[in-house]
Write an enzyme that holds these catalytic residues in place. Structure first.
Site, PDB file in Angstrom:
ATOM      1  N   GLY A  46       0.904  -0.962  -0.022  1.00  0.00           N
ATOM      2  CA  GLY A  46       0.135  -0.028   0.004  1.00  0.00           C
ATOM      3  C   GLY A  46       0.842   1.097   0.054  1.00  0.00           C
ATOM      4  O   GLY A  46       2.039   1.146   0.293  1.00  0.00           O
ATOM      5  N   GLN A  51       2.717   9.884   1.697  1.00  0.00           N
ATOM      6  CA  GLN A  51       4.016   9.487   1.988  1.00  0.00           C
ATOM      7  C   GLN A  51       4.995   9.852   0.804  1.00  0.00           C
ATOM      8  O   GLN A  51       6.174   9.675   1.008  1.00  0.00           O
ATOM      9  CB  GLN A  51       3.957   7.748   1.947  1.00  0.00           C
ATOM     10  CG  GLN A  51       3.471   7.293   3.320  1.00  0.00           C
ATOM     11  CD  GLN A  51       3.233   5.825   3.014  1.00  0.00           C
ATOM     12  OE1 GLN A  51       2.299   5.251   2.448  1.00  0.00           O
ATOM     13  NE2 GLN A  51       4.212   5.173   3.625  1.00  0.00           N
ATOM     14  N   CYS A  91       5.737  -0.475   7.587  1.00  0.00           N
ATOM     15  CA  CYS A  91       5.440   0.756   6.965  1.00  0.00           C
ATOM     16  C   CYS A  91       6.713   1.207   6.060  1.00  0.00           C
ATOM     17  O   CYS A  91       7.650   1.261   6.571  1.00  0.00           O
ATOM     18  CB  CYS A  91       5.130   1.915   7.859  1.00  0.00           C
ATOM     19  SG  CYS A  91       4.690   3.688   7.093  1.00  0.00           S
ATOM     20  N   LEU A  92       6.340   1.756   4.691  1.00  0.00           N
ATOM     21  CA  LEU A  92       7.394   2.054   4.009  1.00  0.00           C
ATOM     22  C   LEU A  92       8.119   3.364   4.392  1.00  0.00           C
ATOM     23  O   LEU A  92       9.386   3.569   4.103  1.00  0.00           O
ATOM     24  CB  LEU A  92       6.882   2.081   2.566  1.00  0.00           C
ATOM     25  CG  LEU A  92       6.305   0.777   1.987  1.00  0.00           C
ATOM     26  CD1 LEU A  92       5.953   1.217   0.530  1.00  0.00           C
ATOM     27  CD2 LEU A  92       7.394  -0.193   2.020  1.00  0.00           C
ATOM     28  N   HIS A 133      -4.698   1.537   7.655  1.00  0.00           N
ATOM     29  CA  HIS A 133      -3.214   2.209   7.895  1.00  0.00           C
ATOM     30  C   HIS A 133      -3.101   3.402   7.141  1.00  0.00           C
ATOM     31  O   HIS A 133      -2.613   4.212   7.045  1.00  0.00           O
ATOM     32  CB  HIS A 133      -2.280   0.929   7.602  1.00  0.00           C
ATOM     33  CG  HIS A 133      -0.772   1.278   7.612  1.00  0.00           C
ATOM     34  ND1 HIS A 133       0.064   0.815   8.657  1.00  0.00           N
ATOM     35  CD2 HIS A 133      -0.126   1.943   6.766  1.00  0.00           C
ATOM     36  CE1 HIS A 133       1.221   1.193   8.123  1.00  0.00           C
ATOM     37  NE2 HIS A 133       1.236   2.000   7.234  1.00  0.00           N
ATOM     38  N   GLU A 134      -3.632   2.931   5.674  1.00  0.00           N
ATOM     39  CA  GLU A 134      -3.298   4.028   4.669  1.00  0.00           C
ATOM     40  C   GLU A 134      -4.179   5.288   4.964  1.00  0.00           C
ATOM     41  O   GLU A 134      -3.680   6.438   4.538  1.00  0.00           O
ATOM     42  CB  GLU A 134      -3.403   3.801   3.367  1.00  0.00           C
ATOM     43  CG  GLU A 134      -2.682   2.369   2.570  1.00  0.00           C
ATOM     44  CD  GLU A 134      -1.097   2.422   3.018  1.00  0.00           C
ATOM     45  OE1 GLU A 134      -0.631   3.668   2.955  1.00  0.00           O
ATOM     46  OE2 GLU A 134      -0.415   1.646   3.252  1.00  0.00           O
ATOM     47  N   HIS A 137      -2.452   7.558   7.360  1.00  0.00           N
ATOM     48  CA  HIS A 137      -1.548   8.533   6.493  1.00  0.00           C
ATOM     49  C   HIS A 137      -2.090   9.673   6.264  1.00  0.00           C
ATOM     50  O   HIS A 137      -1.589  10.854   6.247  1.00  0.00           O
ATOM     51  CB  HIS A 137      -0.697   7.624   5.453  1.00  0.00           C
ATOM     52  CG  HIS A 137       0.231   6.714   5.857  1.00  0.00           C
ATOM     53  ND1 HIS A 137       1.487   7.310   6.534  1.00  0.00           N
ATOM     54  CD2 HIS A 137       0.499   5.333   5.566  1.00  0.00           C
ATOM     55  CE1 HIS A 137       2.150   6.260   6.736  1.00  0.00           C
ATOM     56  NE2 HIS A 137       1.828   5.138   6.165  1.00  0.00           N
TER      57      HIS A 137
HETATM   58  O1  K1U Z   1       1.871   2.274   4.427  1.00  0.00           O
HETATM   59  C1  K1U Z   1       3.004   1.990   4.039  1.00  0.00           C
HETATM   60  O2  K1U Z   1       3.818   2.181   4.090  1.00  0.00           O
HETATM   61  C2  K1U Z   1       2.743   0.392   3.238  1.00  0.00           C
HETATM   62  C3  K1U Z   1       2.868  -0.662   3.993  1.00  0.00           C
HETATM   63  C4  K1U Z   1       1.238  -1.243   4.231  1.00  0.00           C
HETATM   64  C5  K1U Z   1       0.936  -2.041   5.358  1.00  0.00           C
HETATM   65  C6  K1U Z   1       1.587  -3.435   5.603  1.00  0.00           C
HETATM   66  C7  K1U Z   1       1.277  -4.196   6.692  1.00  0.00           C
HETATM   67  C8  K1U Z   1       0.030  -3.722   7.279  1.00  0.00           C
HETATM   68  C9  K1U Z   1      -0.735  -2.548   7.281  1.00  0.00           C
HETATM   69  C10 K1U Z   1      -0.301  -1.922   6.158  1.00  0.00           C
HETATM   70  C11 K1U Z   1       3.552  -1.639   3.557  1.00  0.00           C
HETATM   71  O3  K1U Z   1       3.383  -2.205   2.336  1.00  0.00           O
HETATM   72  S1  K1U Z   1       4.794  -2.403   4.451  1.00  0.00           S
HETATM   73  C12 K1U Z   1       5.725  -3.641   3.572  1.00  0.00           C
HETATM   74  C13 K1U Z   1       4.778  -4.865   3.573  1.00  0.00           C
HETATM   75  O4  K1U Z   1       4.029  -5.125   4.239  1.00  0.00           O
HETATM   76  C14 K1U Z   1       5.235  -6.050   2.531  1.00  0.00           C
HETATM   77  C15 K1U Z   1       6.390  -5.868   1.749  1.00  0.00           C
HETATM   78  C16 K1U Z   1       6.793  -6.927   1.118  1.00  0.00           C
HETATM   79  C17 K1U Z   1       6.044  -7.616   0.666  1.00  0.00           C
HETATM   80  C18 K1U Z   1       4.877  -7.884   1.595  1.00  0.00           C
HETATM   81  C19 K1U Z   1       4.393  -6.999   2.484  1.00  0.00           C
HETATM   82 ZN    ZN Z   2       2.712   3.187   6.328  1.00  0.00          ZN
END
Ligand code: K1U
Ligand code: ZN
Length: 167
Positions: A46, A51, A91-92, A133-134, A137
């Protein structure tokens, strides 16, 4: 398409409250394409416009294992929340940090798609968690702000130290 820079916590700009999109234009669709490319490259499931330092209510998401089911949410609104779930989130904007957060288990969300058409979606599981979560943000909230103040302060010091070391 372009890969955009993802703001890193504790960047103050992550606390900006996004504004609704008044009209979905070609520029909105270009931003959506760039956000999707950025999310897939990270990789993540996401990404909220906040972000990438764009303060408009736009989210891209793809929770599929095949990475071919992109979902777009413009001006999302949660109409209904049911149940409670605790899920480990990442979270990225906070790389390397995974923490459990309690959220609604099922939600009904209303939004616009990339053509500006309204839709309503019932979501549960990871999709519901990711949407919430998004949407946080877009309201200027980062998931680590659900943690205790002590944990947040330790995390900020750790991240700032890590950022200094990589400068
Ligand atoms: O908002 C963001 O930064 C994105 C976040 C979304 C999220 C993940 C988990 C729970 C709630 C919200 C991410 O994508 S973190 C990275 C991640 O979850 C992932 C990365 C590679 C493969 C699978 C998952
Ligand atoms: Zn996030």
């Amino acid at each position: 398409m372009a890969i955009l820079k993802i703001l890193q916590y504790p960047d103050e700009r992550l606390h900006t409250v996004a504004k609704p999109v008044s009209t979905v234009t070609a520029a909105t669709r270009k931003l959506i394409n760039d956000m999707a490319e950025t999310m897939y490259a990270a990789p993540g499931i996401g990404l909220a416009a906040t972000q990438v330092d764009v303060h408009e209510e736009i989210i891209v998401m793809d929770i599929s294992e095949t990475h071919d089911q992109l979902q777009i949410f413009i001006n999302p609104k949660i109409l209904e929340r049911n149940g409670e779930t605790e899920c480990e989130e990442g979270c990225l904007s906070v790389p390397g940090v995974y923490e459990k957060v309690r959220r609604a288990e099922h939600i009904i969300v209303q939004a616009l798609n990339e053509r500006g058409e309204p839709f309503t979606l019932e979501a549960g599981g990871l999709l519901a968690v990711c949407i919430q979560h998004e949407m946080d943000h877009l309201k200027g909230k980062v998931f680590v702000e659900y943690l205790s103040l002590l944990k947040q302060s330790r995390l900020k010091s750790k991240i700032k130290k890590r950022q200094r070391e990589t400068m």
